[in-house]
Design an enzyme around this catalytic site. Structure first.
Site, PDB file in Angstrom:
ATOM      1  N   ASN A  30       0.805  -1.222   0.000  1.00  0.00           N
ATOM      2  CA  ASN A  30       0.000   0.000   0.000  1.00  0.00           C
ATOM      3  C   ASN A  30       0.838   1.272   0.000  1.00  0.00           C
ATOM      4  O   ASN A  30       0.339   2.357   0.295  1.00  0.00           O
ATOM      5  CB  ASN A  30      -0.961   0.006   1.209  1.00  0.00           C
ATOM      6  CG  ASN A  30      -0.207   0.085   2.532  1.00  0.00           C
ATOM      7  OD1 ASN A  30       0.994  -0.167   2.589  1.00  0.00           O
ATOM      8  ND2 ASN A  30      -0.913   0.424   3.591  1.00  0.00           N
ATOM      9  N   HIS A  31       2.126   1.152  -0.314  1.00  0.00           N
ATOM     10  CA  HIS A  31       2.977   2.332  -0.413  1.00  0.00           C
ATOM     11  C   HIS A  31       2.789   2.984  -1.787  1.00  0.00           C
ATOM     12  O   HIS A  31       2.685   2.294  -2.797  1.00  0.00           O
ATOM     13  CB  HIS A  31       4.449   1.961  -0.181  1.00  0.00           C
ATOM     14  CG  HIS A  31       4.696   1.512   1.225  1.00  0.00           C
ATOM     15  ND1 HIS A  31       5.555   0.494   1.542  1.00  0.00           N
ATOM     16  CD2 HIS A  31       4.175   1.937   2.397  1.00  0.00           C
ATOM     17  CE1 HIS A  31       5.569   0.309   2.851  1.00  0.00           C
ATOM     18  NE2 HIS A  31       4.731   1.182   3.387  1.00  0.00           N
ATOM     19  N   PHE A  32       2.759   4.300  -1.814  1.00  0.00           N
ATOM     20  CA  PHE A  32       2.363   4.976  -3.046  1.00  0.00           C
ATOM     21  C   PHE A  32       2.918   6.395  -3.104  1.00  0.00           C
ATOM     22  O   PHE A  32       3.442   6.928  -2.110  1.00  0.00           O
ATOM     23  CB  PHE A  32       0.830   5.040  -3.140  1.00  0.00           C
ATOM     24  CG  PHE A  32       0.199   5.864  -2.049  1.00  0.00           C
ATOM     25  CD1 PHE A  32       0.112   7.246  -2.145  1.00  0.00           C
ATOM     26  CD2 PHE A  32      -0.311   5.255  -0.911  1.00  0.00           C
ATOM     27  CE1 PHE A  32      -0.448   8.005  -1.137  1.00  0.00           C
ATOM     28  CE2 PHE A  32      -0.867   6.007   0.111  1.00  0.00           C
ATOM     29  CZ  PHE A  32      -0.939   7.393  -0.006  1.00  0.00           C
TER      30      PHE A  32
ATOM     31  N   HIS B 122       3.566   7.950   0.603  1.00  0.00           N
ATOM     32  CA  HIS B 122       3.438   7.009   1.711  1.00  0.00           C
ATOM     33  C   HIS B 122       4.506   5.934   1.554  1.00  0.00           C
ATOM     34  O   HIS B 122       4.465   5.141   0.618  1.00  0.00           O
ATOM     35  CB  HIS B 122       2.044   6.374   1.695  1.00  0.00           C
ATOM     36  CG  HIS B 122       1.856   5.335   2.771  1.00  0.00           C
ATOM     37  ND1 HIS B 122       1.076   4.221   2.603  1.00  0.00           N
ATOM     38  CD2 HIS B 122       2.358   5.249   4.023  1.00  0.00           C
ATOM     39  CE1 HIS B 122       1.097   3.493   3.708  1.00  0.00           C
ATOM     40  NE2 HIS B 122       1.877   4.095   4.585  1.00  0.00           N
TER      41      HIS B 122
ATOM     42  N   ASN C  31       3.791   4.338  11.998  1.00  0.00           N
ATOM     43  CA  ASN C  31       4.159   3.184  12.830  1.00  0.00           C
ATOM     44  C   ASN C  31       5.311   3.593  13.730  1.00  0.00           C
ATOM     45  O   ASN C  31       6.462   3.679  13.275  1.00  0.00           O
ATOM     46  CB  ASN C  31       4.581   1.992  11.958  1.00  0.00           C
ATOM     47  CG  ASN C  31       3.443   1.429  11.150  1.00  0.00           C
ATOM     48  OD1 ASN C  31       2.293   1.493  11.566  1.00  0.00           O
ATOM     49  ND2 ASN C  31       3.736   0.880   9.994  1.00  0.00           N
TER      50      ASN C  31
ATOM     51  N   SER D 183      -8.071   5.469  -0.346  1.00  0.00           N
ATOM     52  CA  SER D 183      -7.660   4.325  -1.155  1.00  0.00           C
ATOM     53  C   SER D 183      -7.353   4.800  -2.572  1.00  0.00           C
ATOM     54  O   SER D 183      -7.643   5.943  -2.933  1.00  0.00           O
ATOM     55  CB  SER D 183      -8.765   3.261  -1.168  1.00  0.00           C
ATOM     56  OG  SER D 183      -9.977   3.818  -1.640  1.00  0.00           O
TER      57      SER D 183
ATOM     58  N   SER E 107      -8.314  12.002  -0.670  1.00  0.00           N
ATOM     59  CA  SER E 107      -7.507  12.018   0.543  1.00  0.00           C
ATOM     60  C   SER E 107      -7.844  13.310   1.285  1.00  0.00           C
ATOM     61  O   SER E 107      -8.409  14.240   0.701  1.00  0.00           O
ATOM     62  CB  SER E 107      -6.011  11.959   0.213  1.00  0.00           C
ATOM     63  OG  SER E 107      -5.676  10.725  -0.376  1.00  0.00           O
TER      64      SER E 107
ATOM     65  N   HIS F 178      -5.041   6.635  10.037  1.00  0.00           N
ATOM     66  CA  HIS F 178      -3.953   6.852   9.071  1.00  0.00           C
ATOM     67  C   HIS F 178      -4.395   6.577   7.646  1.00  0.00           C
ATOM     68  O   HIS F 178      -3.594   6.620   6.718  1.00  0.00           O
ATOM     69  CB  HIS F 178      -2.744   5.993   9.441  1.00  0.00           C
ATOM     70  CG  HIS F 178      -2.775   4.584   8.918  1.00  0.00           C
ATOM     71  ND1 HIS F 178      -3.860   3.741   9.081  1.00  0.00           N
ATOM     72  CD2 HIS F 178      -1.852   3.855   8.244  1.00  0.00           C
ATOM     73  CE1 HIS F 178      -3.602   2.577   8.538  1.00  0.00           C
ATOM     74  NE2 HIS F 178      -2.392   2.604   8.017  1.00  0.00           N
TER      75      HIS F 178
END
Length: 938
Positions: free
Chosen positions: A666-668, A698, A787, A837, A842, A861
């Protein structure tokens, strides 16, 4: 309170649980094991307040993702599972290749000598002592290296899939297990049909007896090689040993010798040769590489074991009895060493047909019978492995310099394909990389050829069966349309002919050329995925943690902190119009993404330690940004107290080549425009206005952060155990213990890596924007961690106290007047960045005082998953999602449609609903809504 769901204390819980979500979202959360994890966290020593889960929460490793928990500094704990971690595994029947050519089922490694054992709730981690290392690939130099096993792990899992390749290779693994692709390591759940996976077809032999000692194994294969292309001789009272071969292969032998305490040296020289043959004098020039062994004691041992001294053609040689009586591992090592020196390289005599492998030996005529007996010895050894030899041939050769007649003998091995597979797959070659590589790709070629032939045999049988049922030729051709050509169908409909390989099948020479190019570029060869299917039931699954390279060979397959940043620009959406496609292509090229993807940014290990200590600030000092970049970052881009010396070398090696990369999952990186302003005053303070272009990134601490967690989970389990914990995944240490303090310092270093990682991305983005928009200005609005575990001060039960707050998939959300918030934003509150998503909105929000009272200064988050990646891949078409995004004028760049499927909008909660819950609770307040224009994922 509306949107707050209390989980009452029950047995073992020290505090209640609290889920901050709407009724609809809460009901969805109850579908997985998130509630159970909330309860488990509530049982941890020293927890205060509540065990909290926010509206975007879902099941994680130990702690739920979207979870927040605070612990008393005197009585509480710190846990890597509360920051972010996971495990991935293979089923127990997976055969693992060891360095000495032994194939061992992964489940049988648990029988090795145990140094440490941690067991809880059916999950087990062992520190084992295993005599052999595992072959791995060093991705930096594309070479094979043998590495030690650090940890052996196993647990139960229902999340198991089977992969089948075109060659017939198959393996079962959990959906999160990484496999090597041409683009780097990729998780099983992200793989697609026809994607190419790295393979190694050498299997070696199965040994269910005692482990072979390292010294015995090394001596055996060196003995075999020297018996072929080497010699031991005596001159003037001194003993000498020499091996001949390619320099690369002799370097491997030199390393092996050093491991058993024997020194040697390699010399290379150009030589002019003049050799007498039965065809006359042959002259040629070559570079001779020689490895010289200096230990008299070692050479005397070889002689005692059966190595002849002096000219081998003029004395008797037999396979020693100690080899004949040994187990298959030793027999294989001897044969592979000898074959590395003497056996012919795989080669074809027709387009697809292989020559018989041939072993040549020369002897003086009086020793004719001895040579035949030696070759018979070899033939009988091969029989032990089910390998057939055709014949021993002999012919007269030249007269040597002693005026003795010589003879040439040949042991000819059967060229039947099943025989060749056994020879190259189970025996192979030692100290001969060229023959190893060509035999490996020859195995792939034969297996693909056999699969194609079997497919044609099955089709021919189907044709005959259909004919027996009375189907006409045209009807059969229609049934099999697209599977085989009509001429084939007609031929087998009317004739009884033997099956043959397709005339269009690639020639071996062309195949070899292509695969050798792969080897040069990738360090291995690849085969395509034929199928991926779910395996029903619960399975015991296993995994290793290896030093450095973190990959190994299983069933022939080569298998391995986070935050968000918002940049604002002086551009508007109109500036991007017409440039979207070319800009998105440049963006994908500029910012590396994907599992295991490396970075063009280079840094020395000495500098790397400074970077881990100072984070983004160190890179700004080096010219990779401006001071304002880290001033508008949580902790000003540098977690205090970071200690690089507490980060393992393995973690550093995983991180040093990944600076400036996104990663996968899910890193983008999104390019968005401001669609709506909710709070004009706050948006002006943040520097946001309608239609403005912004960039949301992210990513996190990549492999380094994962390794830090791995290292400290192991240490905590060894030091404190998990017997008294509700779940082994909650491994922890007291905050004030030596271990707890060390983990905080190592975690801070990993957080600093994450800050530095994004700083390089900022630098590259500025370069790219300047290239496309020369007058552009790119500034950091804010960067926040997702995190992390941090020491912060709150009022708990009416008393002000410092606690250790674990935020796992949660965002800090401080209100106004907190000293931790940048001075410019202090009268408004900290920016809270909530990515939606893929393809959805966002949000930029602001922190509040209420979050400090309710959720230890935390907010969501993101949207939070409602569908597993596995289920998403099964039910969602990545290509269809891509088309939907394009229809909304959103450009997506991704490494695969599978990744698009598992990150599709429908696998996440509705971001608008999540943000509305947050707004109603008052833990964050809306400032602006952002609309995506370009989406870049791994």
């Amino acid at each position: 309170m509306k949107n707050k769901h209390i989980i009452e204390k029950e047995k073992g819980m020290l505090v209640p649980g609290a889920v901050y979500a709407s009724d609809k979202i809460f009901n969805a959360i109850k579908e997985d094991k998130t509630i159970e994890q909330i309860k488990n966290v509530a049982k941890l020593p020293g927890i205060v307040g509540e065990s909290i889960a926010l509206a975007d929460c879902h099941r994680g490793y130990g702690f739920p993702i979207g979870g927040v928990a605070a612990f008393d500094l005197k009585k509480g704990i710190i846990s890597p599972g509360g920051v972010g971690y996971d495990i991935n595994c293979l089923t127990g029947d997976s055969k693992i290749l060891t360095e000495f050519g032994e194939s061992k089922e992964i489940q049988k490694f648990q029988n090795s000598k145990i140094q440490n054992l941690i067991e809880d709730n059916g999950r087990i981690i062992k520190k084992i002592s295993f005599a052999q290392k595992l072959p791995t690939i060093n991705f930096s130099n594309k070479k094979t290296e043998n590495k030690e096993i650090n940890l052996f792990m196993f647990r139960d899992s229902e999340d198991v899939f089977e992969i089948n390749l075109n060659s017939g290779l198959k393996i079962k693994a959990t959906s999160d297990h990484p496999f090597l692709t041409k683009e780097g390591m990729a998780l099983l759940k992200n793989l697609i049909l026809n994607q190419e996976l790295a393979v190694n077809f050498f299997e070696g032999v199965i040994n269910d007896g005692e482990e072979v000692s390292r010294k015995e194994a090394i001596i055996t294969k060196i003995f075999g090689y020297l018996l072929g292309d080497g010699c031991v001789y005596e001159s003037k009272g001194k003993m000498y040993g020499v091996a001949y071969g390619e320099k690369e292969d002799l370097e491997v032998m030199k390393t092996d010798l050093l491991e058993i305490g024997i020194n040697s040296g390699i010399s290379s020289r150009k030589r002019n040769h003049k050799i007498k043959t039965k065809y006359g004098i042959k002259k040629f020039e070559s570079i001779n590489n020689e490895l010289h062994i200096y230990s008299k004691e070692f050479l005397e041992l070889l002689v005692k074991l059966g190595m002849p001294k002096g000219n081998k053609t003029r004395q008797e040689i037999r396979v020693p009895k100690w080899i004949k009586k040994s187990n298959k591992v030793i027999k294989r090592l001897f044969l592979a060493g000898f074959f590395g020196a003497e056996l012919s390289t795989p080669k074809t005599h027709t387009k697809t047909g292989f020559y018989s492998p041939i072993l040549n030996q020369n002897k003086i005529e009086p020793l004719k019978q001895n040579c035949r007996e030696f070759l018979i010895d070899l033939s009988l050894l091969l029989e032990d492995f089910g390998i057939i030899t055709n014949k021993i041939s002999e012919m007269n050769d030249y007269e040597n310099r002693f005026q003795e007649k010589t003879m040439r003998f040949r042991l000819i091995i059967s060229a039947k394909e099943d025989n060749l597979i056994k020879l190259w797959r189970n025996i192979g070659f030692e100290y001969n990389k060229k023959r190893q590589n060509i035999s490996n790709l020859s195995l792939l070629y034969i297996l693909l050829k056999k699969e194609e032939t079997q497919k044609r045999i099955n089709l021919a049988k189907n044709i005959k069966d259909y004919k027996k049922k009375g189907f006409s030729l045209k009807e059969v051709q229609k049934i099999l349309e697209g599977k085989i050509n009509s001429r084939f169908i007609e031929r087998y409909y009317y004739e009884n002919v033997k099956q043959r390989i397709n005339l269009d099948f690639i020639s071996f020479e062309k195949f070899k050329k292509d695969k050798l190019e792969e080897l040069k570029k990738q360090g291995c060869i690849f085969d395509k995925i034929r199928s991926i299917k779910k395996v029903k039931g619960t399975h015991k699954v296993y995994d290793f943690n290896l030093e450095e390279n973190h990959n190994f060979v299983a069933n022939g397959f080569i298998v391995s902190n986070c935050g968000v940043l918002l940049l604002k620009t002086n551009l508007t959406s109109k500036d991007l119009n017409g440039k979207e496609k070319v800009f998105s292509d440049a963006l994908q090229k500029k910012i590396p993404s994907g599992v295991g993807r490396g970075s063009p940014f280079q840094i020395s290990y000495k500098e790397f330690d400074k970077l881990l200590e100072k984070g983004a600030q160190y890179l700004v000092e080096k010219g990779y940004g401006v001071k304002e970049d880290y001033l508008f970052c949580e902790e000003e881009g540098c977690m205090k107290g970071a200690n690089p010396q507490l980060v393992s070398d393995r973690a550093k090696k995983r991180g040093v080549g990944q600076l400036g990369t996104l990663g996968a999952g899910n890193h983008f990186l999104d390019v968005l425009e401001v669609e709506k302003i909710y709070d004009k005053k706050a948006s002006e303070v943040y520097g946001l206005k309608k239609n403005q272009l912004v960039v949301l990134v992210h990513c996190g601490s990549r492999g380094l952060g994962h390794q830090v967690a791995s290292d400290y989970i192991k240490k905590m389990e060894e030091e404190y155990g998990t017997k008294n914990l509700p779940d082994r995944e909650l491994a922890c240490a007291p905050i004030n213990s030596k271990m707890g303090k060390e983990y905080l310092q190592a975690m801070a270093a990993a957080a600093n890596f994450a800050f530095a990682n994004k700083q390089i991305i900022i630098f590259w983005l500025r370069e790219l924007f300047t290239e496309f928009f020369p007058k552009s200005k790119v500034e950091v609005l804010y960067e926040v961690c997702h995190n992390i575990a941090k020491i912060e001060e709150y009022v708990v039960d009416g008393k002000k106290m410092k606690v250790c707050v674990h935020r796992k998939g949660a965002t800090r959300s401080f209100g106004r007047d907190r000293k931790e918030v940048p001075l410019k934003y202090r009268k408004v509150g900290q920016p809270v960045l909530i990515p939606g998503s893929m393809g959805t909105a966002s949000y930029v929000m602001k922190g509040t005082k209420k979050s400090e009272m309710l959720t230890f200064g935390s907010s969501v988050h993101g949207a939070g998953r409602v569908m597993s990646r596995t289920f998403a891949i099964k039910t969602i078409s990545g290509e269809e999602t891509r088309k939907k995004l394009v229809s909304k004028n959103i450009i997506i760049r991704s490494g695969s449609n599978t990744l698009i499927a598992e990150e599709s909008p429908e696998v996440y909660k509705n971001i608008d609903e999540v943000v509305d819950v947050v707004e109603e609770l008052g833990i964050s307040k809306k400032i602006a809504k952002l609309k995506p224009r370009i989406v870049l994922i791994g």
